[in-house]
Scaffold this motif. Structure first.
Motif, PDB file in Angstrom:
ATOM      1  N   UNK A  11     -36.461  58.387 -48.140  1.00 13.95           N
ATOM      2  CA  UNK A  11     -35.789  57.691 -49.227  1.00 13.95           C
ATOM      3  C   UNK A  11     -34.381  58.204 -49.506  1.00 13.95           C
ATOM      4  N   UNK A  12     -33.987  59.301 -48.872  1.00 10.20           N
ATOM      5  CA  UNK A  12     -32.614  59.765 -49.074  1.00 10.20           C
ATOM      6  C   UNK A  12     -31.590  58.822 -48.463  1.00 10.20           C
ATOM      7  N   UNK A  13     -32.045  57.843 -47.654  1.00 11.82           N
ATOM      8  CA  UNK A  13     -31.104  56.834 -47.164  1.00 11.82           C
ATOM      9  C   UNK A  13     -30.482  56.053 -48.326  1.00 11.82           C
ATOM     10  N   UNK A  14     -31.201  55.981 -49.440  1.00 13.32           N
ATOM     11  CA  UNK A  14     -30.664  55.303 -50.619  1.00 13.32           C
ATOM     12  C   UNK A  14     -29.313  55.883 -51.031  1.00 13.32           C
ATOM     13  N   UNK A  15     -29.210  57.200 -50.944  1.00 11.28           N
ATOM     14  CA  UNK A  15     -28.021  57.866 -51.434  1.00 11.28           C
ATOM     15  C   UNK A  15     -26.844  57.604 -50.503  1.00 11.28           C
ATOM     16  N   UNK A  16     -27.120  57.521 -49.215  1.00 12.29           N
ATOM     17  CA  UNK A  16     -26.067  57.179 -48.261  1.00 12.29           C
ATOM     18  C   UNK A  16     -25.561  55.762 -48.540  1.00 12.29           C
ATOM     19  N   UNK A  17     -26.483  54.833 -48.749  1.00 11.84           N
ATOM     20  CA  UNK A  17     -26.110  53.444 -49.049  1.00 11.84           C
ATOM     21  C   UNK A  17     -25.288  53.387 -50.336  1.00 11.84           C
ATOM     22  N   UNK A 192     -21.611  44.939 -45.543  1.00 16.32           N
ATOM     23  CA  UNK A 192     -20.959  45.964 -44.718  1.00 16.32           C
ATOM     24  C   UNK A 192     -21.340  47.386 -45.119  1.00 16.32           C
ATOM     25  N   UNK A 193     -21.484  47.645 -46.417  1.00 16.95           N
ATOM     26  CA  UNK A 193     -21.832  48.999 -46.868  1.00 16.95           C
ATOM     27  C   UNK A 193     -23.213  49.393 -46.382  1.00 16.95           C
ATOM     28  N   UNK A 194     -24.157  48.456 -46.396  1.00 10.21           N
ATOM     29  CA  UNK A 194     -25.505  48.755 -45.912  1.00 10.21           C
ATOM     30  C   UNK A 194     -25.481  49.014 -44.407  1.00 10.21           C
ATOM     31  N   UNK A 195     -24.755  48.195 -43.679  1.00  8.64           N
ATOM     32  CA  UNK A 195     -24.671  48.369 -42.240  1.00  8.64           C
ATOM     33  C   UNK A 195     -24.087  49.738 -41.889  1.00  8.64           C
ATOM     34  N   UNK A 196     -23.019  50.107 -42.573  1.00  8.02           N
ATOM     35  CA  UNK A 196     -22.389  51.403 -42.317  1.00  8.02           C
ATOM     36  C   UNK A 196     -23.329  52.549 -42.673  1.00  8.02           C
ATOM     37  N   UNK A 197     -23.994  52.415 -43.828  1.00 12.47           N
ATOM     38  CA  UNK A 197     -24.907  53.467 -44.285  1.00 12.47           C
ATOM     39  C   UNK A 197     -26.033  53.695 -43.298  1.00 12.47           C
ATOM     40  N   UNK A 198     -26.650  52.619 -42.825  1.00 10.00           N
ATOM     41  CA  UNK A 198     -27.778  52.774 -41.915  1.00 10.00           C
ATOM     42  C   UNK A 198     -27.339  53.293 -40.550  1.00 10.00           C
ATOM     43  N   UNK A 199     -26.140  52.910 -40.112  1.00  6.56           N
ATOM     44  CA  UNK A 199     -25.631  53.436 -38.843  1.00  6.56           C
ATOM     45  C   UNK A 199     -25.408  54.938 -38.936  1.00  6.56           C
ATOM     46  N   UNK A 200     -24.990  55.410 -40.110  1.00  4.87           N
ATOM     47  CA  UNK A 200     -24.777  56.837 -40.298  1.00  4.87           C
ATOM     48  C   UNK A 200     -26.096  57.579 -40.532  1.00  4.87           C
ATOM     49  N   UNK A 201     -26.974  56.991 -41.344  1.00  3.27           N
ATOM     50  CA  UNK A 201     -28.207  57.674 -41.744  1.00  3.27           C
ATOM     51  C   UNK A 201     -29.268  57.650 -40.657  1.00  3.27           C
ATOM     52  N   UNK A 202     -29.335  56.542 -39.925  1.00  4.33           N
ATOM     53  CA  UNK A 202     -30.380  56.383 -38.907  1.00  4.33           C
ATOM     54  C   UNK A 202     -29.774  55.905 -37.592  1.00  4.33           C
ATOM     55  N   UNK A 203     -28.916  56.729 -36.982  1.00  6.76           N
ATOM     56  CA  UNK A 203     -28.289  56.306 -35.724  1.00  6.76           C
ATOM     57  C   UNK A 203     -29.332  56.015 -34.649  1.00  6.76           C
ATOM     58  N   UNK A 204     -29.148  54.880 -34.008  1.00  5.29           N
ATOM     59  CA  UNK A 204     -30.073  54.509 -32.950  1.00  5.29           C
ATOM     60  C   UNK A 204     -31.304  53.762 -33.405  1.00  5.29           C
ATOM     61  N   UNK A 205     -31.495  53.603 -34.721  1.00  2.00           N
ATOM     62  CA  UNK A 205     -32.664  52.894 -35.242  1.00  2.00           C
ATOM     63  C   UNK A 205     -32.222  51.609 -35.932  1.00  2.00           C
TER      64      UNK A 205
END
Length: 210
Positions: A11-17, A192-205
């Motif tokens: 759930x820490x992906x929330x903070x990146x987003x 765009x913010x979600x896309x960037x966040x997930x690329x940073x938080x979960x690279x390759x997923x």
């Protein structure tokens, strides 16, 4: 600088987003789960007495708990612009979903996960009922509003998003019978913010948007 400690697939992906939605400068540190038990590694557990994600550092402050972190960052660095004020028609709805996310929705999922981990072949009736009601309530909300927070994306959406996406890696409802949730996740996935966040938080997923 604000430091976000992100445990992969948590759930820490929330903070990146959130940081990306607010356009903040922050230091992101990624931690992989242990191979033997899929739990947080020791260096992550050492960050906070609870030993769980999420955790941020801001100068001398170390803060845990998703809701507290979201409010802290949004108020201190985001001008509180992702929280409708008390005179806004969406105020109460935003508050409900912001708190419902972890207090009830995620708790339902954790009870189900605990039962399964204990060897239950069927969920206790009250656990299954609470879980089903949570998903039905979310589906109904998104039939009447484009976001959980109402007319616009708010911290309620930052909180609920993980529950409907990455959290399903641990088990959860299929989206086949929840068309409003499925459509909502497609809207979120286009941000765009979600896309960037997930690329940073979960690279390759690939984000679990379907």
């Amino acid at each position: 600088m604000l430091t976000v400690h992100h445990l992969r697939i948590s759930q820490s992906e929330r903070i990146v987003w959130l940081c990306e939605e607010l356009g903040l400068d922050y230091d992101l540190r990624l931690y992989n789960r242990r191979e033997d038990n899929r739990m947080a590694p020791d260096d992550y557990k050492a960050l906070h007495p609870m030993g769980i994600a999420p955790v941020i550092e801001d100068e001398d402050l170390v803060l845990g708990e998703s809701g507290a972190i979201c409010e802290y960052i949004a108020r201190k660095y985001g001008g509180n612009r992702l929280s409708p004020g008390p005179d806004d028609a969406d105020f109460a709805g935003h508050l409900f979903w912001f708190h419902f996310s972890n207090a009830t929705f995620m708790t339902n999922g954790m009870m189900a996960l605990a039962a399964q981990s204990a060897g239950a072949t069927e969920l206790p009736a009250f656990v299954a009922d609470r879980g089903a009601k949570g998903w039905q309530l979310a589906e109904a909300r998104l039939a009447e509003s484009p976001f959980f927070g109402g007319r616009n994306l708010t911290l309620a959406d930052i909180m609920m998003g993980f529950n409907l996406t990455t959290s399903r890696a641990f088990g959860g409802a299929s989206l086949a019978t929840f068309p409003n949730i499925a459509a909502y996740l497609q809207r979120i996935g286009e941000r765009p913010a979600y896309q960037t966040a997930m690329a940073k938080a979960e690279p390759g997923m690939a984000p679990m948007l379907a």
